[in-house]
Design an enzyme around this catalytic site. Structure first.
Site, short mmCIF file in Angstrom:
data_model
loop_
_atom_site.label_atom_id
_atom_site.label_comp_id
_atom_site.label_asym_id
_atom_site.label_seq_id
_atom_site.Cartn_x
_atom_site.Cartn_y
_atom_site.Cartn_z
N GLU A 77 -4.98 0.62 11.56
CA GLU A 77 -3.69 1.31 11.48
C GLU A 77 -3.03 1.27 12.84
OE1 GLU A 77 -1.58 2.81 9.17
OE2 GLU A 77 -0.41 2.95 11.02
N ALA B 175 6.82 13.14 -3.38
CA ALA B 175 5.46 13.63 -3.64
C ALA B 175 5.19 13.95 -5.10
CB ALA B 175 5.15 14.84 -2.76
N ILE B 176 5.92 13.29 -5.98
CA ILE B 176 5.69 13.50 -7.41
C ILE B 176 4.56 12.59 -7.89
CG2 ILE B 176 6.70 13.28 -9.73
CD1 ILE B 176 9.43 13.79 -8.38
N HIS C 238 3.94 10.88 -10.79
CA HIS C 238 4.76 10.53 -11.95
C HIS C 238 3.91 10.35 -13.20
CE1 HIS C 238 8.63 10.12 -9.98
NE2 HIS C 238 8.06 9.43 -9.01
N LYS D 88 19.22 6.48 -9.63
CA LYS D 88 18.09 6.96 -10.41
C LYS D 88 18.05 8.48 -10.38
CE LYS D 88 14.17 5.60 -11.45
NZ LYS D 88 12.71 5.47 -11.27
N CYS E 163 4.69 31.51 10.25
CA CYS E 163 5.43 31.23 9.02
C CYS E 163 4.47 30.95 7.86
CB CYS E 163 6.36 30.04 9.20
SG CYS E 163 7.49 30.20 10.60
C1 LIG Z 1 12.09 8.46 -0.40
C2 LIG Z 1 10.84 8.09 -1.13
C3 LIG Z 1 10.44 8.83 -2.23
C4 LIG Z 1 9.28 8.49 -2.91
N1 LIG Z 1 8.86 9.30 -3.91
C5 LIG Z 1 7.69 9.01 -4.55
C6 LIG Z 1 7.18 9.85 -5.54
O1 LIG Z 1 7.73 10.94 -5.78
N2 LIG Z 1 6.08 9.49 -6.21
C7 LIG Z 1 5.43 8.33 -5.93
O2 LIG Z 1 4.47 8.04 -6.58
N3 LIG Z 1 5.87 7.52 -4.96
C8 LIG Z 1 6.98 7.83 -4.24
N4 LIG Z 1 7.41 7.02 -3.24
C9 LIG Z 1 6.68 5.81 -2.94
C10 LIG Z 1 5.46 6.03 -2.08
O3 LIG Z 1 5.74 6.91 -1.02
C11 LIG Z 1 5.03 4.69 -1.52
O4 LIG Z 1 4.90 3.80 -2.56
C12 LIG Z 1 3.70 4.76 -0.79
O5 LIG Z 1 3.67 5.80 0.15
C13 LIG Z 1 3.45 3.44 -0.10
O6 LIG Z 1 2.25 3.53 0.61
P1 LIG Z 1 1.74 2.35 1.51
O7 LIG Z 1 0.36 2.70 1.88
O8 LIG Z 1 2.00 1.08 0.86
O9 LIG Z 1 2.71 2.36 2.77
P2 LIG Z 1 2.61 3.14 4.15
O10 LIG Z 1 2.33 4.55 3.94
O11 LIG Z 1 3.80 2.79 4.94
O12 LIG Z 1 1.34 2.51 4.83
C14 LIG Z 1 1.36 1.29 5.51
C15 LIG Z 1 0.69 1.47 6.84
O13 LIG Z 1 0.53 0.22 7.46
C16 LIG Z 1 0.68 0.37 8.84
N5 LIG Z 1 0.98 -0.91 9.44
C17 LIG Z 1 2.12 -1.61 9.33
N6 LIG Z 1 2.02 -2.75 10.06
C18 LIG Z 1 0.80 -2.77 10.61
C19 LIG Z 1 0.14 -3.66 11.47
N7 LIG Z 1 0.70 -4.80 11.88
N8 LIG Z 1 -1.12 -3.35 11.88
C20 LIG Z 1 -1.72 -2.22 11.48
N9 LIG Z 1 -1.10 -1.33 10.65
C21 LIG Z 1 0.13 -1.61 10.23
C22 LIG Z 1 1.79 1.36 8.93
O14 LIG Z 1 1.81 1.99 10.18
C23 LIG Z 1 1.51 2.29 7.78
O15 LIG Z 1 0.78 3.42 8.17
C24 LIG Z 1 8.55 7.37 -2.52
C25 LIG Z 1 8.94 6.64 -1.40
C26 LIG Z 1 10.06 7.04 -0.67
C27 LIG Z 1 10.41 6.33 0.57
#
Ligand SMILES: Cc1cc2nc3c(=O)[nH]c(=O)nc-3n(C[C@H](O)[C@H](O)[C@H](O)COP(=O)(O)OP(=O)(O)OC[C@H]3O[C@@H](n4cnc5c(N)ncnc54)[C@H](O)[C@@H]3O)c2cc1C
Ligand SMILES: Cc1cc2nc3c(=O)[nH]c(=O)nc-3n(C[C@H](O)[C@H](O)[C@H](O)COP(=O)(O)OP(=O)(O)OC[C@H]3O[C@@H](n4cnc5c(N)ncnc54)[C@H](O)[C@@H]3O)c2cc1C
Ligand code: SF4
Lengths: 121, 416, 499
Positions: free
Chosen positions: C31, C46-47, C49, C252, C409
């Site tokens: 990471e 944070a839903i 779904h 949406k 809080c």
């Molecule tokens: C506004 C919004 C609302 C959402 N609402 C929902 C919801 O209600 N319900 C739901 O199910 N989903 C929701 N989602 C989707 C959900 O948040 C994402 O699908 C999910 O968090 C993606 O996780 P991830 O692990 O792929 O990405 P990330 O959490 O971004 O993890 C990727 C990690 O890789 C690391 N990384 C990147 N490049 C490198 C590198 N070169 N070397 C080492 N590490 C690296 C990053 O630092 C990061 O920590 C929402 C998303 C958003 C933005």
């Protein structure tokens, strides 16, 4: 004939905050207008001739409850010396215990004012 | 450990300390509870002068002021706990409240006849004043920055923009400058400065710090730490004027955008809040709508002078004394204090003719040459000026209060 | 066998947890940030779904894995002590004609196998949600919808994975991938080379970059911003259900929920940003105004605007056509993508992890894996404030730090914080940051937003990690709390003048 200069300032002695104008000819004050009371006039003259301030800060302290102890000059010092005084304070470190009122630096920069603690440490 | 008290004072700032001292002087059995690891409240981190001109008739620094009070408090041997936090106040009967206090020596269950709530206020943060942009490092409230510098001895930043020109903002501008930082600007939403003239002169003009009136910081930008802020002009209705955006490069934003009474615990106990002061509705004993819960200092109304805070602490203690001695305040005919022309807030909310009452008020807008009028009792006071930033403090005599029916209006009118 | 997972978001962390159930694997979770879950996974709605919003023809993986993920989280949140609740979700038809849209989603629910979904009329809608817009025609009711504390998810998953043998490498950024003879060999990082037989790309917004390093560069990920308001936990009125609107071609829709700290939350927007804007989580005046306007249509009443305690924005990692890119490749062999995991990625993360381990690693790549005889599914955490009083008393006796309330809080004690710091150290975190503690506990996220407690928290971190107070960071290097001791600038001046 020497140069005539005008100074505009706001009186800070009481909350009324009168706008005072001081007129000088060379080194001489010829007129003070705008103040409502003599305390204001006195302030204005002082402010124009030799403005003074109380300086307050903190200095580092070893072994106290907090890493700093608050300090001030025990009387107002010439305004233009403030930066110099602050630089002096930057290098000071005292040891706890410090009592409130304790002199930290005597007669700082020859002003006749002492730096005293305003909080125990 | 004893767990029944006449009065439990919550908060060890000037209001709480004064309330505890007065309670003890009146012969009450009192305990004070403070959340932080030290007593003293805000003044202990205020190294600047401007404290105590009314109360001690001397110009003291905040630290000196509070140490005088603290010394008295400690000399009187008043019982207190630091590192202690009241999590609940449950009105038990009319005459008793149960308090749950978490301390590092264990959980205290206290029974108190009266409670004096003096927890001070919290500072408004960037999200409450509508600042958008990046949530990065380098954003502090003024009180936090002050604690960092003057208690813990660390420097928050170097290129500073201060939001708010109340006394707190002005004093922080000078404080940063003295320690070698560069205060780029103080930004004020209103068309006039919020602080005392003395502070405008000695904190800004002395150092050539620019003051932007009728401006708002609308946005913060930066990748990891603040890199710049966007400031915008605002119109008469305080709304940003499009096209007037300007960038100010800086690494630090200090928010001195006002305080709000912090009342979570007593709100849960059922205390009614005044939307204008954001503090509790109180009578002239400073008793809230829950009998036996009194309030003082910034938890009651935001004060600019610590002297008034101490006065309120003492007043609340006298109220608590009445309550404890008589098993409640006497049945009284209360007159409502009503806000008239150019009065934004007013405490207490109810007064009676049993004693003289100190009232505290703020105006909505600055005015020169005015009269403060109480038409129902025929009282008038001339003032050369009024400003929202300077609290008006007036004593109403009980004989005057007795003249009124069920309300007393306070209004600020031009002096013809 | 050596496995490198790139990215400790909720997806990468879930994969690490599932893989940790198998024997004979050396698993490295890499990471670039100071902590797990500081990317996309921290800022979302944070839903959890239910799974009736994705058309299985268009988005087969999303449709399938969401329903499964919903079920898995029910178990996982309990095992990992991640706060969650299951209020159910109402897709509200504000106008009569919106009921047709709702019907379409009922059909999807049937096709995706989402339990319990049904249409409700105006009267039942109001019973289910008293604070809904009283003029609404009806709604689609999905009772399996849940909410969780999403910032806690990835840190909890990683902690549990580390407990089961995974090695976590924070502040380790992958800069290249070594491939020899069509097979992956390892990753280059700022901390040196790490060997690997399998590389799983779960890099969120940067998954396109990582994929390109392995030569698979046919897609890009662009950020789509979502902005929110959060109200104070005592600001009324709230909602009991997850409430949103039948989707339109333009939006949406905005959600109105009562989040895990019990404050009302409204949002998000959906604004497409250019590919380079992968760090632009700034809020905007326009975005926030949009949220307010839409949320207002959904409910009877919102709390007053001055009860807002926070605004924030998150970025969705959007793949080109909305389809998740989850695949294992023959060339280079050993490279697996979990890329473009946009919503419902949080919900689906556990199912994505199982899919990758079972269908891609064991299936497509035909790697035989055996389950460990001993695997610890639990991460037990307690909060001082939720314990019965006798327990609280006992804890304070054992450790007085539990009697010091740091966050007024949310009533979080120094003991709670010390416990978190201990866990962070144990999972291999190098930089104990303010945000790291915030994600795990909710400190600094209440009414005061840190103006009371941040300094106290920073003092604890400084003491526990032996660094000067000013060096404590918000979230890693470059976000230090201060710039030096109080005299640092004056000393600099003295020095400059001397020179
Ligand atoms: C506004 C919004 C609302 C959402 N609402 C929902 C919801 O209600 N319900 C739901 O199910 N989903 C929701 N989602 C989707 C959900 O948040 C994402 O699908 C999910 O968090 C993606 O996780 P991830 O692990 O792929 O990405 P990330 O959490 O971004 O993890 C990727 C990690 O890789 C690391 N990384 C990147 N490049 C490198 C590198 N070169 N070397 C080492 N590490 C690296 C990053 O630092 C990061 O920590 C929402 C998303 C958003 C933005
Ligand atoms: C930067 C700044 C400059 C100022 N300058 C001046 C000046 O020049 N002159 C002047 O007269 N006044 C000045 N003031 C105003 C003055 O400091 C305040 O009016 C005064 O401190 C208010 O006192 P208080 O007791 O109501 O609250 P505080 O001083 O805030 O004290 C409240 C105490 O209660 C504690 N507490 C809070 N919640 C709980 C709880 N739940 N349980 C237990 N304890 C709790 C807090 O830790 C704190 O110690 C200044 C204020 C600031 C911020
Ligand atoms: S001149 Fe006198 S009245 Fe006017 S502000 Fe100064 S002290 Fe006050």
């Amino acid at each position: 004939m020497s140069e005539v200069r005008k100074f505009k300032l706001t009186c800070i002695i009481c909350p009324l905050g009168c706008n005072i104008e001081v007129i000088m000819e060379g080194d001489r004050i010829v007129r003070v207008t705008g103040c409502t009371c003599p305390r204001g006039e006195e302030y204005a003259v002082q402010e124009v001739m030799a403005p003074k301030r109380v300086v307050m800060s903190v200095v580092k302290v070893k072994g106290g409850m907090f890493p700093t102890v608050s300090v001030k000059t025990d009387k107002p010092v010439p305004k233009e010396l403030i930066p110099e005084i602050m630089k002096e304070l930057a290098s000071v470190e005292v040891e706890a215990p410090v009592h409130i009122g304790q002199v930290i630096i005597e007669n700082i920069l020859g002003t006749g004012a002492n730096i005293v603690a305003t909080r125990p440490a | 450990m004893q767990n029944e008290y006449d009065v439990v004072v919550i908060g060890g700032g000037p209001a709480g300390l004064a309330a505890a001292i007065k309670s003890k002087e009146l012969g009450l059995n009192v305990l004070l509870i403070e959340n932080r690891e030290f007593l003293g409240g805000i003044p202990i981190q205020c190294v600047h002068p401007g404290f105590g001109l009314h109360y001690f008739r001397e110009d003291l620094t905040g630290t000196e002021f509070i140490h005088r009070i603290l010394k008295k408090f400690l000399d009187m041997g008043i019982e207190y706990h630091t590192n202690a936090h009241v999590t609940e106040i449950i009105p038990h009967s009319y005459r008793h409240k149960i308090l749950k206090v978490v301390t590092d020596k264990g959980i205290l269950k206290l029974m108190a006849k009266a409670v004096i709530y003096a927890t001070g206020a919290r500072e408004r943060h960037m999200f409450e004043i509508g600042i958008t942009g990046h949530r990065v490092a380098g954003i502090y409230t003024a009180g936090e920055a002050q604690t960092m510098m003057d208690i813990y001895g660390i420097m928050p930043g170097k290129e500073i923009v201060i939001v708010g020109s109340g006394d707190v903002g002005l004093i922080m501008a000078r404080r940063f400058t003295l320690e070698g930082a560069h205060v780029k600007a103080v930004i004020e939403l209103m068309p006039y400065p919020g602080g005392l003239t003395r502070n405008i002169v000695q904190c800004l003009e002395d150092f050539g710090i620019p003051l932007y009136l009728s401006h708002a910081v609308t946005r913060v930008e930066g990748k990891k730490r603040v890199e710049k802020v966007i400031i915008t002009k605002v119109d008469e209705n305080l709304r940003p004027v499009p096209g007037t955006e300007e960038e100010l490069e800086c690494d630090t934003v200090v928010l001195a955008a006002g305080l709000v009474p912090y009342l979570k615990v007593i709100e849960k106990a059922g205390v009614i809040i005044d939307p204008a002061t954001k503090g509790p509705v109180v009578n002239s004993y400073l008793e809230t709508s829950v009998p036996g819960i009194f309030v003082a200092g910034n938890a009651l109304v935001i004060n600019d002078l610590v002297d008034y805070v101490v006065e309120q602490g003492e007043e609340a203690a006298m109220g608590a004394y009445e309550f404890v001695r008589n098993g409640g305040l006497p049945a009284l005919r209360w007159r409502k204090l009503v806000k008239g022309r150019n009065v934004r807030l007013l405490v207490p909310h109810y007064v009676s003719d049993t004693k003289d009452v100190m009232i505290y008020a703020r105006v909505k807008k600055p005015e020169e040459n005015v009269k403060v009028r109480f038409p129902e009792i025929g009282k008038e006071i001339r003032l050369p000026f009024v400003k929202p930033s300077e609290m008006i403090r007036i004593k109403l005599r009980k004989t005057d209060i007795a003249k009124a029916g069920d309300k007393i209006t306070m209004e600020v009118v031009p002096n013809e | 066998m050596k496995v490198v997972i790139v990215g400790a978001g909720v997806v990468g962390s879930s994969i690490a947890r599932v893989l940790s159930q198998y024997e004979g694997l050396e698993i490295h979770l890499l990471e670039k940030n100071a902590d797990a879950g500081m990317g996309v996974s921290k800022a979302n709605t944070a839903i959890i779904h239910p799974g009736h919003e994705d058309d299985p023809d268009k988005y087969p993986l999303r449709a399938k894995l969401c329903v499964k993920g919903n079920r898995l989280w029910y178990q996982w949140t309990k095992e990992l002590s991640i706060p969650a609740k299951w209020p159910g979700e109402l897709m509200v038809a504000v106008e009569e004609e919106d009921m047709k849209v709702a019907e379409h989603y009922l059909e999807l629910a049937q096709r995706n196998g989402v339990p319990g979904v049904r249409l409700v009329d105006h009267d039942e809608l109001l019973q289910l949600e008293p604070n809904v817009n009283p003029n609404a025609a009806g709604a689609l009711w999905a009772p399996t919808a849940g909410l969780m504390s999403s910032p806690m998810a990835a840190p909890a998953l990683v902690e549990n994975a580390v407990e089961n043998g995974v090695r976590f490498h924070p502040e380790t950024e992958v800069t290249g991938i070594k491939i020899e003879k069509g097979e992956v060999k390892g990753v280059e990082t700022n901390r040196g080379f790490i060997e690997a037989d399998l590389i799983i790309n779960a890099a969120g917004l940067y998954a396109d970059k990582i994929s390109a390093m392995a030569g698979i560069d046919y897609f890009t990920i662009h950020p789509r911003k979502g902005e929110y308001y959060v109200f104070d936990d005592d600001a009324e009125p709230k909602v009991t259900r997850i409430v949103h609107q039948t989707p339109t071609p333009i939006t949406k829709g905005v959600y109105v929920i009562t989040e895990m700290n019990n404050g009302l939350m409204i949002g998000p927007t959906a604004q497409d940003l250019p590919e380079e804007a992968k760090e632009d989580t700034s809020t905007t005046k326009e975005g926030l105004e949009f949220v307010w306007e839409w949320a207002q249509k959904l409910v009877r009443e919102l709390p007053p605007r001055n009860r807002v305690i926070r605004t924030f924005a998150g970025l969705r990692p959007e793949p080109p056509d909305g389809r998740w890119i989850i695949d294992a490749y023959d060339d280079p062999w050993g490279f697996i993508n979990a890329a473009g995991i946009r919503s419902p990625g949080l919900t689906s993360a556990p199912a994505i992890a199982h899919y990758i381990v079972e269908e891609l690693i064991q299936g497509k790549l035909d790697i035989k894996l055996t389950r460990k005889s001993h695997w610890n599914p639990y991460r037990r955490v307690f909060w001082f404030k939720t314990l019965p009083e006798e327990k609280q008393e006992e804890l304070i006796k054992q450790n007085p730090a539990y009697g010091r309330v740091i966050c007024m809080c949310r009533t979080i004690t120094e003991g709670d914080i010390l416990d978190i710091i201990g866990r962070m150290k144990k999972m291999g975190i190098r930089t104990i940051s303010l945000d790291g503690i915030k994600m795990r506990s909710g400190v600094m996220s209440g009414t005061c937003q840190g103006s009371y407690c941040r300094i106290r928290l920073a003092n604890i971190i400084a003491r526990e990690t032996g660094i000067p107070l000013w060096k404590v960071t918000q979230k890693g290097e470059g976000t230090e709390y201060g710039i030096g001791d109080i005299k640092v600038l004056l000393r600099e001046e003295v020095k400059e003048n001397a020179e």
